[in-house]
Design a protein around this motif. Structure first.
Motif, short mmCIF file in Angstrom:
data_model
loop_
_atom_site.label_atom_id
_atom_site.label_comp_id
_atom_site.label_asym_id
_atom_site.label_seq_id
_atom_site.Cartn_x
_atom_site.Cartn_y
_atom_site.Cartn_z
N LEU A 157 0.45 -1.45 -0.25
CA LEU A 157 0.17 -0.08 0.28
C LEU A 157 1.01 1.58 -0.49
N PRO A 158 0.39 2.50 -0.46
CA PRO A 158 1.43 3.65 -0.27
C PRO A 158 1.21 3.90 1.07
N SER A 159 2.97 4.85 0.84
CA SER A 159 3.13 4.79 1.85
C SER A 159 3.25 6.55 2.02
N PRO A 160 2.68 7.59 2.82
CA PRO A 160 2.03 7.13 4.49
C PRO A 160 0.94 6.41 4.23
N PHE A 161 0.25 5.74 5.02
CA PHE A 161 -1.25 4.30 4.24
C PHE A 161 -1.37 5.22 5.53
N PHE A 162 -2.63 5.87 5.85
CA PHE A 162 -3.86 6.34 6.84
C PHE A 162 -5.37 6.05 6.81
N VAL A 163 -6.06 5.77 7.45
CA VAL A 163 -6.89 5.44 7.61
C VAL A 163 -7.72 6.18 8.86
N ILE A 164 -8.78 6.95 7.97
CA ILE A 164 -9.76 7.31 9.34
C ILE A 164 -11.58 6.31 8.70
N ALA A 165 -11.13 5.76 10.04
CA ALA A 165 -12.27 5.37 10.20
C ALA A 165 -14.27 5.78 10.80
N THR A 166 -14.46 6.51 10.53
CA THR A 166 -16.00 6.68 10.97
C THR A 166 -17.15 5.68 11.30
N GLN A 167 -17.47 5.64 12.64
CA GLN A 167 -18.86 5.32 12.90
C GLN A 167 -19.72 5.95 13.34
N ASN A 168 -20.99 5.17 13.80
CA ASN A 168 -21.56 5.40 14.69
C ASN A 168 -21.90 4.85 15.88
N PRO A 169 -22.19 5.18 16.90
CA PRO A 169 -22.45 4.57 18.54
C PRO A 169 -23.32 3.10 18.23
N SER A 170 -22.71 2.44 19.01
CA SER A 170 -23.08 1.06 18.25
C SER A 170 -23.98 0.79 18.42
N HIS A 171 -25.06 1.56 19.37
CA HIS A 171 -26.30 1.26 19.53
C HIS A 171 -27.44 0.80 18.59
N GLN A 172 -27.48 2.22 17.53
CA GLN A 172 -28.05 2.64 16.34
C GLN A 172 -28.23 0.94 16.14
N LEU A 173 -29.44 1.17 15.25
CA LEU A 173 -29.65 -0.16 14.54
C LEU A 173 -28.62 -0.29 13.07
N GLY A 174 -28.20 -1.31 12.61
CA GLY A 174 -27.98 -1.88 11.54
C GLY A 174 -26.61 -1.35 11.65
N THR A 175 -26.25 -2.03 12.37
CA THR A 175 -24.87 -2.06 13.54
C THR A 175 -24.00 -3.39 13.70
N TYR A 176 -22.59 -2.80 13.27
CA TYR A 176 -21.83 -5.14 13.91
C TYR A 176 -21.26 -3.72 14.29
N PRO A 177 -20.61 -3.92 15.54
CA PRO A 177 -19.74 -3.52 16.36
C PRO A 177 -18.22 -4.20 16.08
N LEU A 178 -17.89 -2.78 16.31
CA LEU A 178 -16.47 -3.95 16.34
C LEU A 178 -15.81 -4.60 17.56
N PRO A 179 -14.93 -5.46 16.68
CA PRO A 179 -14.95 -6.20 17.83
C PRO A 179 -13.01 -6.02 18.82
N GLU A 180 -13.26 -6.29 19.95
CA GLU A 180 -11.91 -5.64 21.00
C GLU A 180 -10.71 -5.43 19.86
N SER A 181 -10.63 -6.55 19.88
CA SER A 181 -9.66 -7.15 19.10
C SER A 181 -9.06 -5.85 17.80
N GLN A 182 -9.90 -5.56 17.57
CA GLN A 182 -9.76 -4.51 15.26
C GLN A 182 -9.95 -3.11 16.34
N LEU A 183 -10.44 -2.94 17.31
CA LEU A 183 -11.00 -1.43 17.69
C LEU A 183 -9.13 -0.96 18.14
#
Lengths: 655, 305
Positions: free
Chosen positions: B134-160
């Motif tokens: 992948l190119p360098s620098p490589f920077f991921v910005i992820a956004t997520q809605n609070p996990s208690h909202q409908l239709g979400t798959y909360p990220l597991p701790e290992s991935q957080l």
């Protein structure tokens, strides 16, 4: 970590090995205190477990086998003592059962139980001996037990240092000392072990040849003498007067009851007096000793006209008294008719040969003094022997000894010479006591042992009064039993005028003996004999009794508060390793605290300085300098720069 | 160099109004070569921040909108048969970009999430047996809605755990919101913002972060913080060694942002809640969020003198 309950958790073989070893250490003193068969018995089980585990072999025994061993051991103990009651049998039984406990110690619960018991069993040795050596040993054992306890509780992989348990023992010592001195004491023990005899032997009330013989085999201390102004007593003057016997029935010498009624009248010159303190061991007799001739005693003792001193009570425990003796003093310059008669009296019949020989020999010389010189020469030149194992004498003891056997010990000589003197019309009597004693350079006192017990003769002359005559000293040196000399080396002092010993010329062993007796004396004086009286003395010395009660309360509370404070500080700051940067910074914080600026624990130094600057804007430069120096030292540089540290310290000091 | 950082912060703050702290943390995250997770309700400016970051840092930017039917290949790319060349030609996916904005990451299935997260960790993807960097620098910005909202798959701790910093923007200050409403939406200015730094100086800045000094005393402080989380009864479990490393890394970058070449306890205190907030899991009874608990730990642990 998961901890199983102690009755489920298994003991690892390693911990069991440690346990068996600790048991062996605990039981070691009992080897010297219990009979050898019992010692062997109590050592077997731990030793077996120890060797089995050390060689990685199975040490498991069938339950019924263990029960069988218990019954067998109990029976053996019973066979030895014929009872389970009393001190010796009780201690033997409990130590034996304690030693067997290792055979069935598999769980953690047993480990805890055995360690707890070990502390108790160790202390039981004090029932037999209170020597300081034992105390030292028990401290070592307690250190070892604490170590084993820590090891048993620690995780197997963790290192357990000796230091920790040693530290605990060291911490205990000041607490023991304070409790020992200040804890309220009873003047009498609350209970005694059944079957416990009060210890102590000494001079007996009468003298039959053989009495002192028994004492001669004991190396127990009889008494110790400390001379007041460090004066030395020459070896030839070390006659310690005990009892005077003036009544002879042909076999036994006894005190004459008439003596009690004759008042003492001592006139002496204070110039020649020696003042000294005697520490006298329990003797079960009321008689005390003093350097020949003792004149004055302190306390409520009674001095008789024959130089004997009697305490109002029997000496059941060690006593200490002061006495005064006068060199060359002679008792009773004028002899009253009653006393004269008392000291010339002979049994109605018996020992006729000796009587006749005495009268004959006296008639051959001019004076009493010549007769006495002749007697001494006679003993020296004729084949008279000194031995502690004399042959059995017949009924006519003096005749048989003087003319036939010619070997015996001090009692035979004193008894016979006094008889012969009386037969020759010279008033004479027998004195028992001690002769000699070794000087302890370290403690600066004389130690007299039971084997120094002795008997000699006193005769009376018109112008000089009572004079000492030691017939045993006249025996030719080469006629003294070699075995005896080898066995009881100190006895040699009696016959050879040896110079006072110099500790440096001693071998190490003698030095050790002197040292250990000196320590023992101190130990006896300050620990074993520490009683409610001594306690009161110490309190008086500290002026505690004169202090107002409220002050004592405050003192005690303050001490307790101080101890809690120190302990809590130790607990709080235990994990904090303070280096010199932190020390200086702490000083800086303390200075700020005086200006009522407090740093919160969770506050970073930068944020804190921000607050400080707001409060003390006028010292901005100085504060910023300190702050920059601290930040550089603490967070910027990788190594501590000594010069920078010095500058930082100076800045803090100047602040 | 430090001027560059100041310019970047200034430009970002002109776009994302009134969120200085969060903007600073985003910069720290990028300088520390970490990935950023922004968690907030829809419409709070998550995408604006991500957009602004890539523009201001002058980085190539791709956006992936995560949905429940998104497949791994949609992220990584796929090989398609080219008739002219008579062979399969790889068409790289949106992940081959310097900044990847993974919008609403928790709406995708775990399978797709893990495809992204693997790429984040390894800085490379393997497609059809071929490993592509992948190119360098490589920077991921992820956004997520609070996990208690409908239709979400909360990220597991290992991935957080893969995200260095988690931010939450929160509602803007009323004053700021007023000016926002008056001046209209700023998204336009985010997309048109000019770059404040080029790629090469950015890589050098990232290098500088590595050289920031962390003293032994400071490591002791970080350790105490980590140990405190392991002993706390309000947490299911304590921080992992990886979390400890993350704290050190973030604190170093923070020190650089603060124009210092050494880390001080304040740096650690500043980054600590952002770095560990998503790694701490409160026990059932606790009403506190991970961030609150992290703050509590900072309050509790003394700074060594």
């Amino acid at each position: 970590m998961l901890y199983l309950a102690e009755n489920i958790r298994q003991l690892s073989p390693h911990v069991r090995l440690q346990l068996a070893f600790s048991q062996l250490l605990v039981l070691l003193p009992f080897v010297f205190l219990l009979p050898p068969q019992i010692s062997l018995l109590i050592f077997l089980a731990p030793f077996w477990v120890f060797t089995r585990l050390a060689t990685n072999k199975n040490s498991q025994l069938n339950r019924f086998v263990i029960v069988g061993i218990c019954i067998l051991v109990s029976a053996l103990v019973f066979l030895q003592y014929n009872t389970f009651r009393g001190k010796d049998a009780g201690v033997a039984l409990i130590t034996a059962m304690y030693s067997l406990k290792i055979l069935e110690s598999w769980r953690y619960r047993d480990f805890n139980l055995l360690i707890t018991l070990s502390f108790f069993i160790s202390a039981m040795a004090f029932l037999f001996s209170q020597s300081f050596l034992l105390v030292g040993y028990i401290f070592v054992v307690y250190g070892r037990l604490l170590h084993t306890l820590t090891k048993g509780n620690a995780h197997q992989s963790s290192q357990v240092s000796w230091r920790q348990s040693s530290k605990l023992i060291l911490y205990a010592i000041p607490i023991i000392a304070v409790l020992f001195v200040f804890f309220p004491r009873l003047s009498e023990p609350l209970w005694r072990m059944p079957g416990q005899l009060a210890a102590g032997t000494g001079l007996s009330d009468s003298m039959t040849p053989g009495d002192i013989n028994a004492l001669n085999l004991l190396d127990d201390p009889a008494f110790r003498v400390k001379v007041a102004d460090g004066q030395m007593i020459p070896a030839e003057r070390r006659y310690w007067r005990g009892l005077v016997f003036e009544n002879f029935n042909g076999l036994t010498w006894q005190r004459d009851p008439l003596r009690e009624s004759i008042a003492a009248d001592f006139k002496f010159d204070i110039q020649n007096a020696i003042q000294y303190t005697v520490t006298y061991e329990a003797s079960q007799q009321p008689w005390l000793v003093g350097l020949d001739v003792p004149i004055l005693f302190n306390g409520d003792s009674f001095a008789y006209s024959d130089g004997t001193i009697r305490s109002p009570k029997k000496i059941r425990q060690r006593v200490r008294y002061q006495a005064l003796s006068v060199s060359g003093y002679s008792l009773e310059k004028e002899l009253s008719p009653i006393v004269r008669e008392m000291n010339l009296a002979l049994p109605e019949e018996g020992n006729t040969q000796a009587r006749q020989w005495a009268i004959e020999q006296r008639s051959l010389v001019d004076s009493d003094a010549d007769f006495i010189a002749f007697l001494m020469r006679h003993i020296n030149q004729e084949p008279y022997f000194y031995t502690l194992t004399p042959p059995i004498m017949n009924q006519e003891m003096v005749d048989d000894f003087w003319f036939n056997r010619r070997s015996g010990f001090c009692e035979h000589y004193a008894s016979s010479v006094a008889f012969i003197l009386r037969a020759a019309n010279i008033p004479a009597r027998v004195v028992t006591g001690y002769h000699g004693g070794e000087y302890n350079e370290l403690g600066e006192y004389y130690l007299v042992r039971q084997w120094d017990a002795h008997a000699w003769v006193e005769y009376w002359q018109a112008d000089t009064g009572w004079q000492r005559l030691d017939p045993t000293a006249a025996i030719a040196t080469f006629r003294i039993d070699d075995a005896l000399l080898a066995e009881v080396g100190e006895r040699g002092l009696l016959f050879d005028q040896m110079p006072d010993a110099d500790p440096l010329s001693f071998g190490l062993f003698e030095y050790w003996q002197q040292w250990s007796d000196s320590v023992n004396n101190f130990w006896n004086e300050w620990v074993i004999d520490f009683s409610s009286d001594t306690q009161v003395d110490i309190f008086n010395w500290l002026n505690l009794s004169k202090m107002p009660r409220s002050l004592v309360y405050i003192l005690v509370l303050a001490t307790v508060a101080l101890m809690i404070f120190i302990l809590s500080r130790r607990l709080i700051f235990r994990s904090e390793r303070v280096d010199s940067i932190a020390k200086s910074y702490r000083l800086f914080l303390r200075k700020l605290r005086r200006r009522d600026i407090h740093k919160r624990d969770n506050e970073g130094p930068d944020a804190f300085m921000h607050r400080v600057l707001q409060r003390l804007p006028e010292q901005r430069e100085q504060l910023l300098l300190i702050h920059q120096q601290y930040m550089n030292l603490r967070y910027r540089s990788e190594r501590i720069d000594a010069a920078a540290l010095k500058r930082f310290k100076r800045s803090v000091a100047q602040f | 160099m430090t001027q560059a950082i100041a310019n970047i912060k200034h430009a970002l703050n002109a776009i994302v109004l009134g969120k200085e702290q969060q903007v600073e943390m985003a910069v720290v995250c990028l300088l520390a070569k970490g990935h950023l997770l922004i968690e907030d309700l829809p419409g709070m400016g998550k995408t604006t921040l991500a957009h602004a970051l890539s523009r201001v840092f002058g980085l190539e930017f791709q956006r992936i909108q995560f949905t429940s039917d998104l497949l791994p290949a949609d992220i990584t790319g796929t090989s398609i048969y080219d008739r002219h060349q008579q062979s399969f030609v790889f068409h790289s996916g949106p992940i081959f970009s310097q900044v990847v904005l993974a919008d609403e990451i928790n709406r995708a299935t775990p399978k797709t999430q893990s495809a992204l997260l693997e790429a984040m960790e390894e800085q490379q993807v393997t497609i059809e047996g071929e490993t592509r960097a992948l190119p360098s620098p490589f920077f991921v910005i992820a956004t997520q809605n609070p996990s208690h909202q409908l239709g979400t798959y909360p990220l597991p701790e290992s991935q957080l755990d893969r995200f260095l910093i988690r931010l939450s923007l929160g509602y803007p200050h009323p004053e700021v919101e007023k000016s926002l409403l008056l001046n209209g939406e700023k998204r336009a200015s985010a997309t048109s913002a000019k770059a404040e730094i080029e790629t090469q100086p950015l890589l050098e800045l990232q290098q500088q972060v590595e050289q920031i000094n962390v003293s032994e005393s400071l490591v002791g402080y970080i350790l105490n913080l980590v140990l405190e989380t392991r002993q706390s009864s309000e947490l299911v479990h304590g921080l992992s060694p990886r979390a400890g490393l993350a704290i050190v890394q973030a604190a170093k970058a923070y020190a650089l942002v603060r124009e210092r070449d050494y880390v001080i306890p304040e740096d650690v205190q500043a980054v600590f809640p952002y770095v560990v907030g998503h790694r701490l899991v409160p026990t059932g009874q606790s009403q506190m969020t991970g961030m609150d608990l992290a703050e509590a730990v900072v309050q509790k642990v003394a700074v060594p003198l």
